[in-house]
Design a protein around this motif. Sequence first.
Motif, PDB file in Angstrom:
ATOM      1  N   LYS A 133      10.936 -70.819  37.087  1.00  9.43           N
ATOM      2  CA  LYS A 133       9.428 -70.487  37.031  1.00  9.43           C
ATOM      3  C   LYS A 133       8.772 -70.583  38.619  1.00  9.43           C
ATOM      4  CE  LYS A 133       8.739 -72.338  32.356  1.00  9.43           C
ATOM      5  NZ  LYS A 133       7.973 -73.513  31.477  1.00  9.43           N
ATOM      6  N   LYS A 134       9.304 -71.385  39.334  1.00  7.58           N
ATOM      7  CA  LYS A 134       8.376 -71.769  40.562  1.00  7.58           C
ATOM      8  C   LYS A 134       9.000 -70.469  41.402  1.00  7.58           C
ATOM      9  CE  LYS A 134       8.705 -75.093  44.570  1.00  7.58           C
ATOM     10  NZ  LYS A 134       7.189 -74.795  44.627  1.00  7.58           N
ATOM     11  N   LEU A 135       9.997 -69.829  41.118  1.00  8.18           N
ATOM     12  CA  LEU A 135      10.457 -68.771  42.074  1.00  8.18           C
ATOM     13  C   LEU A 135       9.470 -67.511  41.691  1.00  8.18           C
ATOM     14  CD1 LEU A 135      12.563 -67.763  44.053  1.00  8.18           C
ATOM     15  CD2 LEU A 135      13.855 -67.096  42.299  1.00  8.18           C
ATOM     16  N   VAL A 136       9.125 -67.370  40.351  1.00  4.48           N
ATOM     17  CA  VAL A 136       8.492 -66.378  39.816  1.00  4.48           C
ATOM     18  C   VAL A 136       6.883 -66.432  40.331  1.00  4.48           C
ATOM     19  CG1 VAL A 136       7.254 -65.245  37.859  1.00  4.48           C
ATOM     20  CG2 VAL A 136       9.510 -66.019  38.004  1.00  4.48           C
ATOM     21  N   GLU A 137       6.375 -68.010  40.427  1.00  8.68           N
ATOM     22  CA  GLU A 137       5.106 -68.295  40.909  1.00  8.68           C
ATOM     23  C   GLU A 137       4.765 -67.976  42.487  1.00  8.68           C
ATOM     24  OE1 GLU A 137       2.246 -72.479  41.310  1.00  8.68           O
ATOM     25  OE2 GLU A 137       4.429 -72.635  41.254  1.00  8.68           O
ATOM     26  N   GLU A 138       5.989 -68.099  43.222  1.00  6.40           N
ATOM     27  CA  GLU A 138       5.927 -67.770  44.473  1.00  6.40           C
ATOM     28  C   GLU A 138       5.734 -66.220  44.771  1.00  6.40           C
ATOM     29  OE1 GLU A 138       9.625 -69.141  46.193  1.00  6.40           O
ATOM     30  OE2 GLU A 138       9.184 -71.474  46.124  1.00  6.40           O
ATOM     31  N   LEU A 139       6.048 -65.573  43.760  1.00 12.32           N
ATOM     32  CA  LEU A 139       5.675 -63.912  43.896  1.00 12.32           C
ATOM     33  C   LEU A 139       4.326 -63.532  43.407  1.00 12.32           C
ATOM     34  CD1 LEU A 139       9.088 -62.684  42.104  1.00 12.32           C
ATOM     35  CD2 LEU A 139       8.491 -62.620  44.525  1.00 12.32           C
TER      36      LEU A 139
END
Length: 234
Positions: free
Chosen positions: A168-174
């Motif tokens: 989820k954090k990785l998608v948030e960074e996008l």
Amino acid sequence: MWPRRQCPVKLAGLFLASLAAWYLGYLFAGHIPKDKITFSVANLQDIGNKPVLRPPVPKRQKCDHWSPCSPGSYSYRILSGGGKAKLAKICFEDDLLISKEKGNVGRGINIAIVNYRTGKVISAQFFDMWEGDHSGEMMTFIKNAPEGSLLLMVTQDEGSTRLKNDAKKLVEELGSKQIWNIKFRSSWAFIGAKGFKLPDDIQKEKIIHSDKNNRYSGWPAEIQIEGCIPRNLI
């Protein structure tokens, strides 16, 4: 006895009026050229034979947009799944990157990676978030996307149960603002960029959750985002 005496007078008046009307019509017809009368009758007969005028069929736009994107933009449309029967779609520049027709849509989170400079798809894959441990695989897939990529994501059926926080954090960074709100059987659609920023005035994300008002038994309605992305961002 007055009514009986008046009857012959009325009949005579009616006869004279009819005779005068016939005579006037005869005189009037004599002054109209015969070819004009024939032409008028022919026109009346042709009314039923003339084609019915209909408005032109609207021209189909890329990814089924209502209005076209400018020549200097990419068109995109992301549609989430609806229940189990209606499958998710990801369209970019009128190419279906993920769809039933392509045979590459599956339960979980579906992701397509596009090269922003060329507009061509790099890779497309789905990650089951109901069975198995595919959250790490999804992270690897996202991390391997080159800088200067567009990432288009959408849920089919269920996309949250086995989705871990680091993913989820990785998608948030996008650029996602809703990935932390995803719940059981939520319908979610998102487009993000790696290595550059998308304009604020385009549709980038949408989410709805499963509740008592579901359109489908146990699932919310499908949702979609669409828009035009300028080609000169990098």
